[in-house]
Design a protein around this motif. Structure first.
Motif, mmCIF file in Angstrom:
data_model
loop_
_atom_site.group_PDB
_atom_site.id
_atom_site.type_symbol
_atom_site.label_atom_id
_atom_site.label_comp_id
_atom_site.label_asym_id
_atom_site.label_seq_id
_atom_site.Cartn_x
_atom_site.Cartn_y
_atom_site.Cartn_z
ATOM 1 N N LEU A 184 13.812 10.625 -5.260
ATOM 2 C CA LEU A 184 12.671 9.748 -5.507
ATOM 3 C C LEU A 184 11.627 10.423 -6.387
ATOM 4 O O LEU A 184 10.945 9.761 -7.177
ATOM 5 N N SER A 211 5.075 3.341 -5.072
ATOM 6 C CA SER A 211 5.102 2.579 -3.822
ATOM 7 C C SER A 211 6.366 2.874 -3.013
ATOM 8 O O SER A 211 6.330 2.918 -1.775
ATOM 9 N N VAL A 212 7.498 3.109 -3.688
ATOM 10 C CA VAL A 212 8.736 3.440 -2.977
ATOM 11 C C VAL A 212 8.596 4.789 -2.286
ATOM 12 O O VAL A 212 9.020 4.965 -1.130
ATOM 13 N N ASN A 213 7.999 5.749 -2.977
ATOM 14 C CA ASN A 213 7.776 7.064 -2.368
ATOM 15 C C ASN A 213 6.887 6.960 -1.142
ATOM 16 O O ASN A 213 7.142 7.598 -0.114
ATOM 17 N N TYR A 232 8.942 5.150 1.691
ATOM 18 C CA TYR A 232 9.987 6.003 2.270
ATOM 19 C C TYR A 232 9.383 7.232 2.930
ATOM 20 O O TYR A 232 9.750 7.592 4.056
#
Length: 319
Positions: free
Chosen positions: A164, A195-197, A200
């Motif tokens: 990521l 936002s994914v980081n 997650y």
């Protein structure tokens, strides 16, 4: 925001800034940090030596304790030497690959320690609630499998964080306002949507740790119920003592960790240098205090340490 040259492959270097706003105090801060690190190395080293050399300690509880000591050594050694280099020599430059490696082992070790603490809770549960089956349930192969589960789960949870981060574009030279590399500290430097980081990094590892905490809590609820059913006060007191060290280690591990994570995510009013100091203490306090807690509260370990280092063969303690 000042312009910068972006690279999708990650910057050539990062620069660890130490504790922003306290640069003039870096040398003074390094003195207790270095002392705690050396004491942690000594304490965990002695613990491992005693468990390794004393056959009477080759039991499930002490084998799990040795795993915890190894994890503590990895946790502190992953971060503290570079931290001291920043404090002493302003040597904050770190390559992108080295930063990712440090981040991986930091979070990997934290997750592995959580599983080890869960296994230690299960050990105490079986020892107190079903003592007749203790040796049949907690065999050496079961302990090895518990260690493998800790490694495998931690690897599977933390490895995606590396990918990521590798997908993000960064400036050619980025400054990390910290003494070591951690997932969100790196991600916030990216010139892209993270936002994914955030999702997650907060949801998956945090959820895994929460599951461990819930299972540990359930184990101790069952242990307490079993203790209250014991007819003898002496038996209850002895059983409480066997759990006391583990409870202390659990509190030392989870309370600073949750406080650090939650204040880092939601405590925006807390000064940034306080966040950094708390994060530094977190990688030092558990490795420093865990061997002390077990050495003081566990009679078998205390006796073996005295025998090995204070009163070796051929010498007797004075009457």
């Amino acid at each position: 925001m000042p312009p910068c040259n972006l690279t999708s492959l990650g910057p050539a270097t990062f620069l660890l800034a130490g504790i922003p706003g306290m640069e003039k105090l870096h040398i003074w801060i390094s003195i207790p940090f270095c002392s705690m690190y050396l004491a942690a190395l000594l304490g965990n080293g002695v613990l491992l030596f005693v468990i390794r050399t004393e056959r009477s300690l080759h039991q499930p509880m002490y084998l799990l304790l040795s795993m915890l000591a190894v994890a503590d050594l990895v946790l502190s050694t992953t971060t503290v030497p570079k931290m001291l280099a920043v404090f002493w020599f302003s040597a904050g430059e770190i390559s992108f690959g080295a930063c990712l490696t440090q981040m991986f082992f930091l979070h990997f070790t934290f997750s592995a320690e959580s599983v080890i603490l869960l296994a230690m809770a299960f050990d105490r549960f079986v020892a107190i609630c079903d003592p007749l089956r203790y040796t049949a349930v907690l065999t050496p192969s079961v302990i090895v499998k518990a260690g493998m589960v800790a490694l495998l789960r931690s690897f599977c949870i933390i490895l995606p964080c590396v990918f990521l981060l590798k997908r993000l574009p960064f400036c050619a030279h980025s400054v990390i306002p910290h003494t070591y590399c951690e997932h969100m500290g790196i991600a916030r430097l990216a010139r892209a949507d993270i936002s994914v980081n955030i999702l997650y990094g907060l949801a998956v590892p945090f959820a895994a740790i929460v599951v461990d905490v819930v299972l540990i809590a359930v184990s101790y609820v069952l242990i307490l119920l079993a203790l209250f059913r014991l007819p003898s006060r002496t038996a209850r007191h002895k059983a409480f003592n066997t759990c006391g060290s583990h409870v202390c280690v659990i509190l030392l591990f989870y309370i600073p960790a949750f406080f650090t994570v939650l204040t880092h995510r939601f405590g925006q009013e807390i000064p940034h240098h306080v966040h950094i100091l708390l994060a530094n203490l977190y990688v030092l306090f558990p490795p420093l205090l865990n061997p002390v807690v077990y050495g003081v509260r566990t009679q078998q370990i205390k006796e073996k340490v005295v025998k090995a280092f204070i009163c070796p063969k051929g010498r007797l303690l004075p009457e």
